[in-house]
Design a protein around this motif. Sequence first.
Motif, PDB file in Angstrom:
ATOM      1  N   UNK A 184       0.581  -1.266   0.263  1.00  0.00           N
ATOM      2  CA  UNK A 184       0.376  -0.126   0.245  1.00  0.00           C
ATOM      3  C   UNK A 184       0.978   1.064   0.137  1.00  0.00           C
ATOM      4  N   UNK A 185       0.463   2.348  -1.017  1.00  0.00           N
ATOM      5  CA  UNK A 185       1.071   3.213  -1.291  1.00  0.00           C
ATOM      6  C   UNK A 185       0.642   4.440  -0.410  1.00  0.00           C
ATOM      7  N   UNK A 186      -0.535   5.012  -1.081  1.00  0.00           N
ATOM      8  CA  UNK A 186      -1.583   6.246  -0.386  1.00  0.00           C
ATOM      9  C   UNK A 186      -2.888   6.013  -1.249  1.00  0.00           C
ATOM     10  N   UNK A 187      -3.427   6.852  -0.462  1.00  0.00           N
ATOM     11  CA  UNK A 187      -4.915   7.174  -1.135  1.00  0.00           C
ATOM     12  C   UNK A 187      -5.213   8.341  -1.738  1.00  0.00           C
ATOM     13  N   UNK A 188      -5.401   7.803  -3.397  1.00  0.00           N
ATOM     14  CA  UNK A 188      -5.575   9.135  -4.524  1.00  0.00           C
ATOM     15  C   UNK A 188      -7.070   9.219  -4.826  1.00  0.00           C
ATOM     16  N   UNK A 255      -1.454   3.628  11.295  1.00  0.00           N
ATOM     17  CA  UNK A 255      -0.762   4.982  11.158  1.00  0.00           C
ATOM     18  C   UNK A 255      -0.095   4.870  12.473  1.00  0.00           C
ATOM     19  N   UNK A 256       0.435   5.719  12.702  1.00  0.00           N
ATOM     20  CA  UNK A 256       1.567   6.592  13.885  1.00  0.00           C
ATOM     21  C   UNK A 256       0.460   7.229  14.378  1.00  0.00           C
ATOM     22  N   UNK A 257       0.416   7.825  15.578  1.00  0.00           N
ATOM     23  CA  UNK A 257      -0.968   8.657  16.408  1.00  0.00           C
ATOM     24  C   UNK A 257      -0.509   9.922  16.036  1.00  0.00           C
ATOM     25  N   UNK A 258      -2.031  10.219  15.259  1.00  0.00           N
ATOM     26  CA  UNK A 258      -2.142  11.921  15.167  1.00  0.00           C
ATOM     27  C   UNK A 258      -1.978  12.411  13.703  1.00  0.00           C
ATOM     28  N   UNK A 259      -0.723  11.019  12.716  1.00  0.00           N
ATOM     29  CA  UNK A 259      -0.381  11.312  11.570  1.00  0.00           C
ATOM     30  C   UNK A 259      -1.484  10.626  11.017  1.00  0.00           C
ATOM     31  N   UNK A 260      -0.987  11.535   9.444  1.00  0.00           N
ATOM     32  CA  UNK A 260      -1.642  10.641   8.244  1.00  0.00           C
ATOM     33  C   UNK A 260      -1.514   8.710   7.720  1.00  0.00           C
ATOM     34  N   UNK A 261      -2.283   8.645   7.435  1.00  0.00           N
ATOM     35  CA  UNK A 261      -2.581   7.242   7.482  1.00  0.00           C
ATOM     36  C   UNK A 261      -2.214   6.573   5.932  1.00  0.00           C
ATOM     37  N   UNK A 262      -1.425   6.592   5.530  1.00  0.00           N
ATOM     38  CA  UNK A 262      -1.549   6.604   3.696  1.00  0.00           C
ATOM     39  C   UNK A 262      -1.971   7.548   3.352  1.00  0.00           C
ATOM     40  N   UNK A 263      -1.925   9.058   3.693  1.00  0.00           N
ATOM     41  CA  UNK A 263      -2.370   9.932   2.805  1.00  0.00           C
ATOM     42  C   UNK A 263      -3.738  10.094   3.599  1.00  0.00           C
ATOM     43  N   UNK A 264      -4.653   9.492   4.320  1.00  0.00           N
ATOM     44  CA  UNK A 264      -5.600  10.042   4.880  1.00  0.00           C
ATOM     45  C   UNK A 264      -5.254  10.515   6.192  1.00  0.00           C
ATOM     46  N   UNK A 265      -6.481  11.990   6.259  1.00  0.00           N
ATOM     47  CA  UNK A 265      -6.209  12.734   7.645  1.00  0.00           C
ATOM     48  C   UNK A 265      -6.554  12.233   8.291  1.00  0.00           C
ATOM     49  N   UNK A 266      -6.337  12.329   9.835  1.00  0.00           N
ATOM     50  CA  UNK A 266      -6.657  11.392  10.879  1.00  0.00           C
ATOM     51  C   UNK A 266      -6.608  13.326  12.299  1.00  0.00           C
ATOM     52  N   UNK A 267      -7.703  12.761  12.871  1.00  0.00           N
ATOM     53  CA  UNK A 267      -7.914  13.750  14.428  1.00  0.00           C
ATOM     54  C   UNK A 267      -6.276  13.429  14.356  1.00  0.00           C
ATOM     55  N   UNK A 268      -6.472  15.058  15.590  1.00  0.00           N
ATOM     56  CA  UNK A 268      -5.403  14.942  16.523  1.00  0.00           C
ATOM     57  C   UNK A 268      -5.930  13.683  17.460  1.00  0.00           C
TER      58      UNK A 268
END
Length: 314
Positions: A184-188, A255-268
Motif C-alpha cells: 500500500x502506498x497512499x490514497x489517491x 498509522x502513527x498517533x496523530x499522523x496521516x495514514x497512507x495520506x488520509x487525514x487523522x484527527x489529533x
Amino acid sequence: MRGRDQRKLLEILRVIAEAKRPVGARTISDMLSSRGYNLGERAVRYNLRILDELGFTRRYGYSGRIATSLGLKELRDALIHERIGFVNTLIEEYMLRTTFDFASGDLVANISLIDRNDLERALEIMEMVAESGYSGDLVRVHHKDDCAEIGTVCSITVDGLLLRAGIPVNTTFAGVLEIRNGEPCRFSDLIAYAGTSIDPMRAFMARRIARVMDAVRSGSGKVLANVREVPVSALEDAMRVLDRARSIVGRIAVGAPGDDVLGCPVAPGRVGIAICAGVNAPVAVAECGIRIRTCPISTLIPCGEMSRIRFYKS
C-alpha cells in the motif's frame, strides 16, 4: 426552506409532487393523514399560501395546486439533506449488531449476485484477491434458481470487534488505495462518510476506478479501502484485535498517533487504521468481464455459515 415548519411544508410539497396532477387542500389533508400527519384542511390552505409565495407551488385553475420546477428542485435538495449521515448511521447500526468474537457470532457481510455458470471462475478470482491480502477469504455461497449469492466479509466487522473490546471507533473515510510493488502506498481518492448521501464504496464501484487485478497480477494497481480512527490511548488494545482480524479481512495498515495514514487525514489524539474493503473480491470479478452485482454492508451472516473460498471450489 428553513425553520420548525420545514417538515410540514416539505410533506405537503411531496404530496403535491407525487400526485402528478392538480390537488386541492382536502385531498392533501386526507393524504397527509394516511401518512401520520394530522393537518386539517384549513391548516393545509395556510401552508399552501406559503408554498405559493416561495414559488414552490402554483394554482392550476380551480383544480388545486401543482408543484413548480423550483418546488421539485427543493424536494430533491431536501432529500439529499435528509440522507446526509445515513451511511454513518448504517455503519453504526451494523457495528452494534455484529456479535462476531473470532469463535462464533454474526459477521457484517456484503452480498453479490452472479450467474451460476460464472460461479466457479468468480471464486477462482476471489481466491487470488484474498491470497494477495486485498480481501478476506471467507465466503458463503447460496444458490438461487439461475443465480448464486456470494456473501463476503465486510471490514465493518472489525469496527464491531473493536467496539466490543471497549475501544471507541469512528469510521471516517472510504478511498482508492494505490498499490506499488505489492505494498500500500497512499490514497489517491477519498470520500468522507459523514459528508455523503450515498455509500462511498458504491460510488467508487460505479466509477470503476479500482484496478484490483492489476494489483494482484503485477503488484501495482488500485484497491478499495476504508479508514477508521481510535484513540491513541487505546492503540495497544486495538492492535491485539487487529492482529487477529487480519485473518478475516486481509491487509490492515496502522498509522502513527496523530499522523496521516497512507495520506488520509487523522484527527489529533487519534490513530488511523486503513483496511482493505471486502468488496475488492467482487470488484476484481467484474474487472475480469463477469457480470456481478454487489451490495456493500448488506446483512449479517453467522460465522458458522462461512467457509474458506477453496471449500466451495470443485
